[in-house]
Design a protein around this motif. Structure first.
Motif, PDB file in Angstrom:
ATOM      1  N   PRO B  26       0.817  -1.212   0.000  1.00 39.84           N
ATOM      2  CA  PRO B  26       0.000   0.000   0.000  1.00 39.84           C
ATOM      3  C   PRO B  26       0.857   1.271   0.000  1.00 39.84           C
ATOM      4  CG  PRO B  26      -0.187  -1.162   2.098  1.00 39.84           C
ATOM      5  CD  PRO B  26       0.535  -2.060   1.162  1.00 39.84           C
ATOM      6  N   THR B  27       2.035   1.205   0.589  1.00 42.90           N
ATOM      7  CA  THR B  27       2.907   2.382   0.631  1.00 42.90           C
ATOM      8  C   THR B  27       3.299   2.821  -0.773  1.00 42.90           C
ATOM      9  OG1 THR B  27       3.825   1.657   2.720  1.00 42.90           O
ATOM     10  CG2 THR B  27       5.093   3.279   1.497  1.00 42.90           C
ATOM     11  N   LEU B  28       3.761   1.865  -1.567  1.00 39.18           N
ATOM     12  CA  LEU B  28       4.175   2.198  -2.924  1.00 39.18           C
ATOM     13  C   LEU B  28       2.990   2.743  -3.716  1.00 39.18           C
ATOM     14  CD1 LEU B  28       6.396  -0.927  -3.598  1.00 39.18           C
ATOM     15  CD2 LEU B  28       7.185   1.395  -3.163  1.00 39.18           C
ATOM     16  N   ALA B  29       1.794   2.218  -3.431  1.00 36.51           N
ATOM     17  CA  ALA B  29       0.630   2.600  -4.229  1.00 36.51           C
ATOM     18  C   ALA B  29       0.092   3.978  -3.868  1.00 36.51           C
ATOM     19  CB  ALA B  29      -0.472   1.553  -4.072  1.00 36.51           C
ATOM     20  N   VAL B  30       0.069   4.341  -2.579  1.00 41.76           N
ATOM     21  CA  VAL B  30      -0.649   5.565  -2.216  1.00 41.76           C
ATOM     22  C   VAL B  30       0.253   6.746  -1.863  1.00 41.76           C
ATOM     23  CG1 VAL B  30      -2.580   4.221  -1.323  1.00 41.76           C
ATOM     24  CG2 VAL B  30      -0.896   5.147   0.260  1.00 41.76           C
ATOM     25  N   SER B  31       1.570   6.583  -1.921  1.00 43.54           N
ATOM     26  CA  SER B  31       2.432   7.678  -1.475  1.00 43.54           C
ATOM     27  C   SER B  31       2.675   8.710  -2.573  1.00 43.54           C
ATOM     28  CB  SER B  31       3.763   7.127  -0.959  1.00 43.54           C
ATOM     29  OG  SER B  31       4.430   6.442  -1.993  1.00 43.54           O
ATOM     30  N   THR B  32       1.746   8.850  -3.517  1.00 50.59           N
ATOM     31  CA  THR B  32       1.953   9.814  -4.603  1.00 50.59           C
ATOM     32  C   THR B  32       1.808  11.253  -4.134  1.00 50.59           C
ATOM     33  OG1 THR B  32      -0.337   9.447  -5.132  1.00 50.59           O
ATOM     34  CG2 THR B  32       1.272   8.331  -6.508  1.00 50.59           C
ATOM     35  N   GLY B  41      -2.472   6.751   6.343  1.00 54.55           N
ATOM     36  CA  GLY B  41      -1.874   6.597   7.666  1.00 54.55           C
ATOM     37  C   GLY B  41      -2.916   6.613   8.765  1.00 54.55           C
ATOM     38  N   ILE B  42      -3.826   7.575   8.712  1.00 54.67           N
ATOM     39  CA  ILE B  42      -4.840   7.687   9.762  1.00 54.67           C
ATOM     40  C   ILE B  42      -5.762   6.470   9.755  1.00 54.67           C
ATOM     41  CG2 ILE B  42      -6.843   9.023  10.526  1.00 54.67           C
ATOM     42  CD1 ILE B  42      -5.420  11.509   9.440  1.00 54.67           C
ATOM     43  N   ALA B  43      -6.232   6.085   8.561  1.00 59.54           N
ATOM     44  CA  ALA B  43      -7.148   4.947   8.467  1.00 59.54           C
ATOM     45  C   ALA B  43      -6.477   3.678   8.994  1.00 59.54           C
ATOM     46  CB  ALA B  43      -7.611   4.754   7.021  1.00 59.54           C
ATOM     47  N   ALA B  44      -5.201   3.463   8.617  1.00 62.24           N
ATOM     48  CA  ALA B  44      -4.500   2.252   9.059  1.00 62.24           C
ATOM     49  C   ALA B  44      -4.265   2.285  10.564  1.00 62.24           C
ATOM     50  CB  ALA B  44      -3.172   2.106   8.312  1.00 62.24           C
ATOM     51  N   THR B  45      -3.937   3.462  11.113  1.00 63.63           N
ATOM     52  CA  THR B  45      -3.714   3.582  12.549  1.00 63.63           C
ATOM     53  C   THR B  45      -4.961   3.179  13.323  1.00 63.63           C
ATOM     54  OG1 THR B  45      -2.225   5.420  12.116  1.00 63.63           O
ATOM     55  CG2 THR B  45      -2.968   5.145  14.384  1.00 63.63           C
ATOM     56  N   PHE B  46      -6.108   3.666  12.858  1.00 66.37           N
ATOM     57  CA  PHE B  46      -7.360   3.360  13.541  1.00 66.37           C
ATOM     58  C   PHE B  46      -7.614   1.856  13.583  1.00 66.37           C
ATOM     59  CE2 PHE B  46     -11.944   2.701  13.624  1.00 66.37           C
ATOM     60  CZ  PHE B  46     -12.269   3.401  14.774  1.00 66.37           C
ATOM     61  N   LEU B 135       1.514   5.764  13.971  1.00 68.01           N
ATOM     62  CA  LEU B 135       2.138   7.069  13.752  1.00 68.01           C
ATOM     63  C   LEU B 135       3.410   6.935  12.926  1.00 68.01           C
ATOM     64  CD1 LEU B 135       1.675   8.916  17.174  1.00 68.01           C
ATOM     65  CD2 LEU B 135       0.455   9.288  15.029  1.00 68.01           C
ATOM     66  N   GLY B 136       4.187   5.874  13.217  1.00 65.51           N
ATOM     67  CA  GLY B 136       5.406   5.636  12.456  1.00 65.51           C
ATOM     68  C   GLY B 136       5.105   5.419  10.983  1.00 65.51           C
ATOM     69  N   PHE B 137       4.046   4.647  10.720  1.00 69.48           N
ATOM     70  CA  PHE B 137       3.612   4.389   9.345  1.00 69.48           C
ATOM     71  C   PHE B 137       3.190   5.703   8.674  1.00 69.48           C
ATOM     72  CE2 PHE B 137       0.044   2.706   6.544  1.00 69.48           C
ATOM     73  CZ  PHE B 137       0.887   2.189   5.576  1.00 69.48           C
ATOM     74  N   THR B 138       2.395   6.503   9.415  1.00 68.55           N
ATOM     75  CA  THR B 138       1.931   7.776   8.883  1.00 68.55           C
ATOM     76  C   THR B 138       3.104   8.707   8.587  1.00 68.55           C
ATOM     77  OG1 THR B 138       0.027   7.499  10.338  1.00 68.55           O
ATOM     78  CG2 THR B 138       0.248   9.626   9.244  1.00 68.55           C
ATOM     79  N   LEU B 139       4.048   8.772   9.532  1.00 71.30           N
ATOM     80  CA  LEU B 139       5.214   9.634   9.362  1.00 71.30           C
ATOM     81  C   LEU B 139       6.013   9.228   8.126  1.00 71.30           C
ATOM     82  CD1 LEU B 139       7.003  11.840  10.899  1.00 71.30           C
ATOM     83  CD2 LEU B 139       8.368   9.889  11.650  1.00 71.30           C
ATOM     84  N   ALA B 140       6.217   7.909   7.963  1.00 69.20           N
ATOM     85  CA  ALA B 140       6.975   7.424   6.814  1.00 69.20           C
ATOM     86  C   ALA B 140       6.253   7.757   5.505  1.00 69.20           C
ATOM     87  CB  ALA B 140       7.196   5.916   6.938  1.00 69.20           C
ATOM     88  N   LEU B 141       4.927   7.543   5.496  1.00 67.16           N
ATOM     89  CA  LEU B 141       4.144   7.865   4.298  1.00 67.16           C
ATOM     90  C   LEU B 141       4.239   9.352   3.985  1.00 67.16           C
ATOM     91  CD1 LEU B 141       0.877   5.785   4.701  1.00 67.16           C
ATOM     92  CD2 LEU B 141       2.527   5.614   2.862  1.00 67.16           C
ATOM     93  N   LEU B 142       4.220  10.155   5.059  1.00 65.39           N
ATOM     94  CA  LEU B 142       4.310  11.607   4.911  1.00 65.39           C
ATOM     95  C   LEU B 142       5.637  11.988   4.258  1.00 65.39           C
ATOM     96  CD1 LEU B 142       2.518  14.004   5.969  1.00 65.39           C
ATOM     97  CD2 LEU B 142       4.153  14.197   7.819  1.00 65.39           C
ATOM     98  N   MET B 143       6.727  11.359   4.712  1.00 62.61           N
ATOM     99  CA  MET B 143       8.043  11.670   4.147  1.00 62.61           C
ATOM    100  C   MET B 143       8.120  11.255   2.676  1.00 62.61           C
ATOM    101  SD  MET B 143      10.342  10.488   7.423  1.00 62.61           S
ATOM    102  CE  MET B 143      11.921  10.437   6.599  1.00 62.61           C
ATOM    103  N   ILE B 144       7.710  10.011   2.379  1.00 60.61           N
ATOM    104  CA  ILE B 144       7.764   9.544   0.988  1.00 60.61           C
ATOM    105  C   ILE B 144       6.845  10.397   0.112  1.00 60.61           C
ATOM    106  CG2 ILE B 144       7.413   7.578  -0.545  1.00 60.61           C
ATOM    107  CD1 ILE B 144       7.861   5.763   1.872  1.00 60.61           C
TER     108      ILE B 144
END
Lengths: 191, 196
Positions: B26-32, B41-46, B135-144
């Motif tokens: 999912p990271t590769l797909a949605v980090s555009t 990130g938020i949806a996955a965290t929940f 949060l870590g996932f969200t942060l990483a997605l945010l950076m990419i």
């Protein structure tokens, strides 16, 4: 043997609980979801249709797969909206809501759903792209993108998505033209 | 093992994307774009926090040999419930995140944390782990997402930052750009971690 029985009981219980809670949530949210779906439909109808005094989703005619939403002001038809789609996009279906005057001239279009490449093909949702269709009809435009010898500008870096939109809108207009009598049903039409 | 240390662990030292390397699909797909990254990130965290709570709560009742099947049923149910409830009551949010919700089912982070953490720890600590990893996932997605959106489209959250004369490097928002950015950032994080 006893162990297998225990596993069966646990898995069955967990699956049954999951099934029941899903059924419960589905039932509880059915009405609000239907309401939200209708609001969404009305929202996109209101953006593509002229001001009207009726409820276009109630004054609808369904022919084949397409539903035509008829808008009326003071009893006279002043617009028709319908959804059309194309699978020729870059990824997945591109669904377009098209609003036209009864004579077939486009008032405006709205992209209902698309999964085109973000930042490229997804620019079909921007106003500057959608405005290119305003005032166009089957008679006054060549329904292809410029690259294919038509009248519609593609987006730089993305030809496939605009081609899909143009193809979808043209197919929709063709279908409307063919069924116009049946859709308008002899109602009084604003000229 | 306190609440806080579990929380911080997931954000950086054991970041699910850069360090554990889970949930890359999912990271590769949605980090555009940044917006997509935050949404996913938020949806996955929940979902992660909810599934961690339930998995930790039933951890002593579930026999080892069927645990994975049980976790999958729990996670899939939560994802569907989130999908239904959001579409009924939070339509604006649903329209923005809608396409990411079904993707969460296949996000290995959720099952990974259920297996590696929640099945062995208390509900309390599992909540911290869920929030931290989320949060870590969200942060990483945010950076990419920031790198790809900035280079590939010249914008951050839709605002043009590089001026009108900037010619976007289109490949960055196409799939190859995802691999390039993800790989480079993983290397950077590894290098930084070595120094500390």
């Amino acid at each position: 043997m006893k162990e297998i029985f225990r596993l069966m009981v646990v898995l069955t219980t967990v699956s049954a609980l999951a099934g029941f809670s899903l059924a419960y949530v589905n039932e509880k949210t059915k009405e609000p979801r239907a309401y939200q779906d209708r609001m969404k439909l009305l929202g996109s109808l209101n953006t593509v249709l002229p001001p009207h005094g009726n409820q276009p989703d109630k004054d609808a005619v369904t022919i084949g797969p397409t539903t035509y939403y008829v808008s009326k002001q003071n009893g006279a038809v002043n617009g028709v909206a319908f959804e059309t789609s194309s699978d020729k996009g870059y990824s997945g279906l591109v669904r377009v809501m098209v609003g036209i005057k009864p004579d077939g001239e486009i008032i405006s279009i709205e992209i209902v759903e698309q999964k085109e490449t973000p930042g490229l093909g997804s620019k079909i949702t921007e106003g500057s792209f959608k405005d290119r269709y305003r005032g166009k009809s089957l008679q006054n435009a060549r329904w292809k993108v410029k690259k294919d010898g038509g009248d519609f500008d593609q987006i730089s870096g993305a030809t496939i998505s605009p081609r899909a939109v143009t193809g979808a809108v043209k197919a929709g207009l063709d279908a409307y033209e063919k069924n116009r009598e049946q859709i308008l049903g002899g109602a009084h039409v604003v000229q | 093992m306190s609440f806080n240390s579990e929380l911080i662990r997931g954000i950086w030292r054991e970041n699910p994307l850069f360090v554990i390397v889970l949930g890359t699909c999912p990271t590769l797909a949605v980090s555009t774009s940044v917006e997509n990254g935050i949404g996913m990130g938020i949806a996955a965290t929940f979902v992660l926090v909810c599934s961690n709570i339930v998995v930790a709560a039933v951890r002593k009742l579930v026999p080892d040999s069927v645990r994975i099947a049980v976790y999958i049923v729990i996670i899939a149910s939560f994802v569907t419930i989130v999908d239904l409830v959001m579409s009924a009551y939070f339509r604006t949010l649903y329209n923005a995140l809608g396409i990411f919700i079904p993707l969460i089912v296949v996000n290995c982070i959720i099952l990974g944390r259920a297996e590696a953490f929640a099945s062995k720890n208390s509900v309390f600590l599992s909540i911290a782990d869920g929030i931290g990893m989320g949060l870590g996932f969200t942060l990483a997605l945010l950076m990419i997402g920031s790198v790809r959106e900035l280079l590939g489209n010249g914008t951050i959250l839709g605002y043009h930052l590089l001026g009108g004369s900037y010619v976007p490097i289109l490949v960055m928002i196409l799939p190859p750009g995802a691999f390039l950015t993800y790989g480079t950032l993983t290397a950077v994080v590894k290098a930084v971690n070595k120094r500390i």
